[in-house]
Scaffold this active site. Structure first.
Site, PDB file in Angstrom:
ATOM      1  N   PHE A  42       0.867  -1.175   0.000  1.00 53.23           N
ATOM      2  CA  PHE A  42       0.000   0.000   0.000  1.00 53.23           C
ATOM      3  C   PHE A  42       0.903   1.223   0.000  1.00 53.23           C
ATOM      4  O   PHE A  42       1.651   1.456   0.951  1.00 53.23           O
ATOM      5  CB  PHE A  42      -0.880  -0.007   1.260  1.00 53.23           C
ATOM      6  CG  PHE A  42      -2.028   0.967   1.221  1.00 53.23           C
ATOM      7  CD1 PHE A  42      -3.316   0.538   0.937  1.00 53.23           C
ATOM      8  CD2 PHE A  42      -1.819   2.318   1.473  1.00 53.23           C
ATOM      9  CE1 PHE A  42      -4.377   1.428   0.919  1.00 53.23           C
ATOM     10  CE2 PHE A  42      -2.868   3.211   1.460  1.00 53.23           C
ATOM     11  CZ  PHE A  42      -4.155   2.773   1.183  1.00 53.23           C
ATOM     12  N   LEU A  43       0.864   1.985  -1.091  1.00 54.92           N
ATOM     13  CA  LEU A  43       1.805   3.096  -1.219  1.00 54.92           C
ATOM     14  C   LEU A  43       1.191   4.262  -1.976  1.00 54.92           C
ATOM     15  O   LEU A  43       0.661   4.097  -3.071  1.00 54.92           O
ATOM     16  CB  LEU A  43       3.062   2.631  -1.966  1.00 54.92           C
ATOM     17  CG  LEU A  43       4.098   3.717  -2.281  1.00 54.92           C
ATOM     18  CD1 LEU A  43       4.691   4.277  -0.999  1.00 54.92           C
ATOM     19  CD2 LEU A  43       5.195   3.169  -3.182  1.00 54.92           C
ATOM     20  N   ILE A  44       1.245   5.437  -1.359  1.00 53.72           N
ATOM     21  CA  ILE A  44       0.965   6.697  -2.035  1.00 53.72           C
ATOM     22  C   ILE A  44       2.313   7.387  -2.209  1.00 53.72           C
ATOM     23  O   ILE A  44       3.049   7.567  -1.235  1.00 53.72           O
ATOM     24  CB  ILE A  44       0.003   7.589  -1.223  1.00 53.72           C
ATOM     25  CG1 ILE A  44      -1.325   6.854  -0.970  1.00 53.72           C
ATOM     26  CG2 ILE A  44      -0.246   8.907  -1.948  1.00 53.72           C
ATOM     27  CD1 ILE A  44      -2.105   6.484  -2.213  1.00 53.72           C
TER      28      ILE A  44
ATOM     29  N   GLN B 159       1.303  12.513  -0.863  1.00 53.42           N
ATOM     30  CA  GLN B 159       0.955  12.170   0.509  1.00 53.42           C
ATOM     31  C   GLN B 159       0.401  13.382   1.242  1.00 53.42           C
ATOM     32  O   GLN B 159       0.723  14.517   0.919  1.00 53.42           O
ATOM     33  CB  GLN B 159       2.178  11.608   1.230  1.00 53.42           C
ATOM     34  CG  GLN B 159       2.609  10.253   0.707  1.00 53.42           C
ATOM     35  CD  GLN B 159       3.864   9.729   1.362  1.00 53.42           C
ATOM     36  OE1 GLN B 159       4.401  10.342   2.275  1.00 53.42           O
ATOM     37  NE2 GLN B 159       4.350   8.578   0.896  1.00 53.42           N
ATOM     38  N   GLY B 160      -0.455  13.120   2.225  1.00 48.87           N
ATOM     39  CA  GLY B 160      -1.034  14.186   3.012  1.00 48.87           C
ATOM     40  C   GLY B 160      -2.282  14.799   2.413  1.00 48.87           C
ATOM     41  O   GLY B 160      -2.747  15.829   2.884  1.00 48.87           O
ATOM     42  N   SER B 161      -2.835  14.174   1.378  1.00 47.43           N
ATOM     43  CA  SER B 161      -4.025  14.724   0.715  1.00 47.43           C
ATOM     44  C   SER B 161      -5.212  13.766   0.750  1.00 47.43           C
ATOM     45  O   SER B 161      -6.183  13.965   0.029  1.00 47.43           O
ATOM     46  CB  SER B 161      -3.698  15.086  -0.742  1.00 47.43           C
ATOM     47  OG  SER B 161      -2.717  16.095  -0.801  1.00 47.43           O
TER      48      SER B 161
ATOM     49  N   GLY C 236      -4.771   7.953   0.467  1.00 50.76           N
ATOM     50  CA  GLY C 236      -4.710   6.653   1.133  1.00 50.76           C
ATOM     51  C   GLY C 236      -6.059   6.235   1.680  1.00 50.76           C
ATOM     52  O   GLY C 236      -6.433   5.057   1.625  1.00 50.76           O
TER      53      GLY C 236
ATOM     54  N   GLU D 172      -1.302  -7.148   5.876  1.00 51.65           N
ATOM     55  CA  GLU D 172      -0.063  -7.871   6.120  1.00 51.65           C
ATOM     56  C   GLU D 172       0.985  -6.938   6.716  1.00 51.65           C
ATOM     57  O   GLU D 172       1.473  -6.032   6.043  1.00 51.65           O
ATOM     58  CB  GLU D 172       0.450  -8.461   4.803  1.00 51.65           C
ATOM     59  CG  GLU D 172       1.717  -9.285   4.931  1.00 51.65           C
ATOM     60  CD  GLU D 172       2.135  -9.899   3.609  1.00 51.65           C
ATOM     61  OE1 GLU D 172       3.237  -9.590   3.128  1.00 51.65           O
ATOM     62  OE2 GLU D 172       1.334 -10.671   3.047  1.00 51.65           O
TER      63      GLU D 172
END
Length: 506
Positions: free
Chosen positions: A251-253, A258-260, A263, A286
């Site tokens: 799971f990756l932004i 990020q911060g918007s 996610g 996981e």
């Protein structure tokens, strides 16, 4: 000869990542650039590169399809002395990057600028969610890993796992098709205005991977019986037909986004797919880190809060009855304090795993107690420990029982380690952990409530905007929900959440 220090550089500083697209002057335009958080999987635990001065490793990706390119430059390279030589960068990087990334620089730029298919590019899979944040449009696309286009895009993206997810492991994508069908990949894209007519309108934001974990469920209404079934079966059984748990693996932004709140949107999209699939029993994660735990807590709290409110969920301050029974039973059933059957039904219907559901319900129940009656609001803990369930104020009694319920859950999960401690140490460790857990919940509740107040003040739509910016925008990391027990013996550090873990190694 120069010392080793003169020839050694920090790998995190040397590696430069960027997303690019064609520009009006027939060159590549950088949409965003950022640097890795980790490089130890590639360059070793020290994250150092030996043998270069002025080293820059540029790793560029086409914003729409992540077509990669690597360009290495440096001012000076160490000349071999005996067995000592500069790190072979190409050899080191090739296991982590597709072969197509090592083309000559002009060829890469030409391929991106003159890509005739870019304007028609759409992410692989199907569109499953779209949303608007800060007047910018985003979409979430989902596809099976058995789809070659999904697989190619994921192969290009997987280097980000090693660079931004601690202990993250790239997925093996050359498995048999039946195994690949267990995997679903979710891509988050922003729809942008193409700088030139031939460019794509899509720019990658992040992605997540999930896989189905077979879940055995026996029909207890039927007696076990031997069946003479043919093997292999006449019809092939696909993974999507089998009862399963769904597990989020990666799971990756990407850092520029990020911060918007992306996610939160990605997580709730996965959760919605889980709810709508009758073969999936629950959603699990996981080995989540603390940042993802906070995001997940925020999303699940938003999902479950209205359901809890509908049922007026709260702790019964008088489990002994009013007036209190005499003599009182030695033990109070959990069902006398909270509606355990109802909570079990809610958990099953929302398909949230038991540990995570316990966290959310604990956080909600804590929030139902007035702040001044809680530790964060200055509650008199010494007095509460004396009065306990005999406190005059029902909210004081609720708070006492809340701490007891939380201790009960922690003790059940960590019993094997806790029983090795003396009683006094056991009590002390549970008290420390409950306080730590409570502080984490308070941080999340404070951030969530502050966001709600802001939205009310601005008279904006609550449901859309809380999901819009609440999760990552809060940048909250809850406190560790674990006990720490010191011991001289080596212990496996991959313990269950909330357990007395990570004993320092001798």
């Amino acid at each position: 000869m120069a010392s080793d220090g003169d020839w050694t550089c920090d790998a995190n500083d040397a590696l430069h990542l960027s997303l690019v697209q064609p520009s009006e002057d027939a060159r590549l335009k950088t949409l965003s650039d950022f640097q890795p958080q980790f490089t130890y999987p590639i360059f070793g635990d020290e994250e150092q590169i030996f043998g270069y001065k002025g080293l820059i490793i540029r790793m560029r990706f086409a914003a729409h399809d992540l077509r990669p390119h690597i360009h290495i430059s440096y001012d000076e390279k160490f000349k071999p002395v005996g067995d000592i030589a500069a790190v072979d960068l190409l050899k080191t990087l090739k296991p982590w990057i597709p072969e197509e990334a090592f083309v000559v620089l002009p060829d890469y730029e030409k391929a991106i600028v003159e890509d005739k298919d870019a304007k028609d590019f759409v992410p692989p899979g199907k569109l499953v969610h779209s949303y608007v944040t800060r007047q910018r449009t985003y979409e979430v696309w989902a596809g099976s890993l058995a789809d070659p286009e999904v697989r190619r895009l994921l192969d290009r993206a997987q280097v980000f796992v090693s660079l931004f997810i601690e202990a993250g492991t790239p997925i093996v994508t050359d498995d048999p098709e039946w195994t690949l069908e267990r995997w679903t990949v979710y891509f988050v894209y922003e729809k942008v205005k193409p700088p030139v007519p031939t460019a794509s309108q899509y720019s990658i934001v992040g992605y997540a991977t999930t896989y189905r974990w077979w879940y055995y469920q026996r029909d207890k209404t039927q007696k076990p019986a031997v069946q003479d079934s043919p093997f292999p079966p006449a019809e092939v059984i696909r993974p999507a037909q089998l009862p399963s748990r769904l597990r989020i693996a990666q799971f990756l932004i990407l850092p520029p986004h990020q911060g918007s709140g992306h996610g939160i949107h990605l997580y709730t999209t996965i959760h919605s797919a889980c709810i709508s699939d009758p073969t999936i029993s629950e959603l699990t994660v996981e080995d989540p880190n603390e940042a993802f735990d906070a995001l997940r807590d925020t999303a699940d709290y938003h999902i479950l809060r209205s359901e809890f409110q509908k049922h007026k969920l709260n702790i019964n301050p008088d489990p002994y009855g009013v007036p209190a029974k005499k003599p009182r039973p030695r033990r109070v059933p959990t069902s006398a304090l909270i509606p355990t059957k109802l909570l079990s039904e809610i958990r099953s219907s929302f398909k949230i795993d038991s540990t995570q559901f316990a966290h959310i319900s604990e956080m909600y129940l804590l929030g139902q107690i007035p702040l001044k009656k809680r530790l964060a609001g200055g509650s008199n803990m010494a007095r509460l420990l004396i009065k306990k369930h005999n406190a005059d104020d029902p909210d004081d009694r609720r708070y006492y029982w809340w701490r007891m319920l939380t201790k009960q859950r922690l003790y059940k999960r960590s019993r094997d380690l806790l029983i090795q401690l003396d009683l006094s140490d056991r009590i002390e460790k549970l008290e420390e952990t409950v306080t730590n857990v409570e502080e984490g919940y308070e941080a999340l509740l404070k951030a969530f409530n502050a966001r709600e107040e802001e939205l009310k003040a601005r008279e904006e739509d609550l449901d859309d905007d809380v999901l819009d910016e609440s999760g990552e925008g809060f940048r909250v990391q809850r406190n560790k929900r674990k006990l720490t027990v010191e011991d001289d013996e080596d212990e496996d550090e991959d313990e269950e959440e909330d357990s007395p873990v990570k004993r320092p190694k001798a």
